[in-house]
Design an enzyme around this catalytic site. Sequence first.
Site, mmCIF file in Angstrom:
data_model
loop_
_atom_site.group_PDB
_atom_site.id
_atom_site.type_symbol
_atom_site.label_atom_id
_atom_site.label_comp_id
_atom_site.label_asym_id
_atom_site.label_seq_id
_atom_site.Cartn_x
_atom_site.Cartn_y
_atom_site.Cartn_z
ATOM 1 N N HIS A 47 7.285 -5.738 4.011
ATOM 2 C CA HIS A 47 7.471 -7.019 3.306
ATOM 3 C C HIS A 47 8.924 -7.454 3.370
ATOM 4 C CE1 HIS A 47 7.226 -9.976 -0.019
ATOM 5 N NE2 HIS A 47 5.950 -9.985 0.265
ATOM 6 N N PHE A 48 9.420 -7.926 4.277
ATOM 7 C CA PHE A 48 8.983 -8.110 5.658
ATOM 8 C C PHE A 48 9.984 -7.369 6.529
ATOM 9 C CE2 PHE A 48 7.805 -11.848 3.193
ATOM 10 C CZ PHE A 48 6.441 -11.883 3.391
#
Length: 140
Positions: A47-48
């Site tokens: 993420h991410f």
Amino acid sequence: MIDIQGIKEALPHRYPMLLVDRVLEVSEDTIVAIKNVTINEPFFNGHFPQYPVMPGVLIMEALAQTAGVLELSKPENKGKLVFYAGMDKVKFKKQVVPGDQLVMTATFVKRRGTIAVVEAKAEVDGKLAASGILTFAIGN
């Protein structure tokens, strides 16, 4: 002030879900705590990967844990658990990224039996990152 040992005595959470590093201030109904956000957080793997951002739901979880430390540190609540019963008016205003320090404030505004309502906010560098009204149930 409550250090990590005191936090671990109050909360059942452990790595990787323990999201409160230190309590700075505590009173009868208000608590201020911090979470130091590092690139080593496991959620940043997905993420991410190219643009790591702390998931908003985990910011809210950190706020809930902050409130939980206050409630579960009270003698009458030793050994109990705090469960989410609801969230309202949740807003995310600023991305939280590695290197940030979340300063989390939770103020209990209403209690009725085993239900408690908290106004909570998380700030980074004095700027609002997230806020909401959290409802909890205190149980065994």
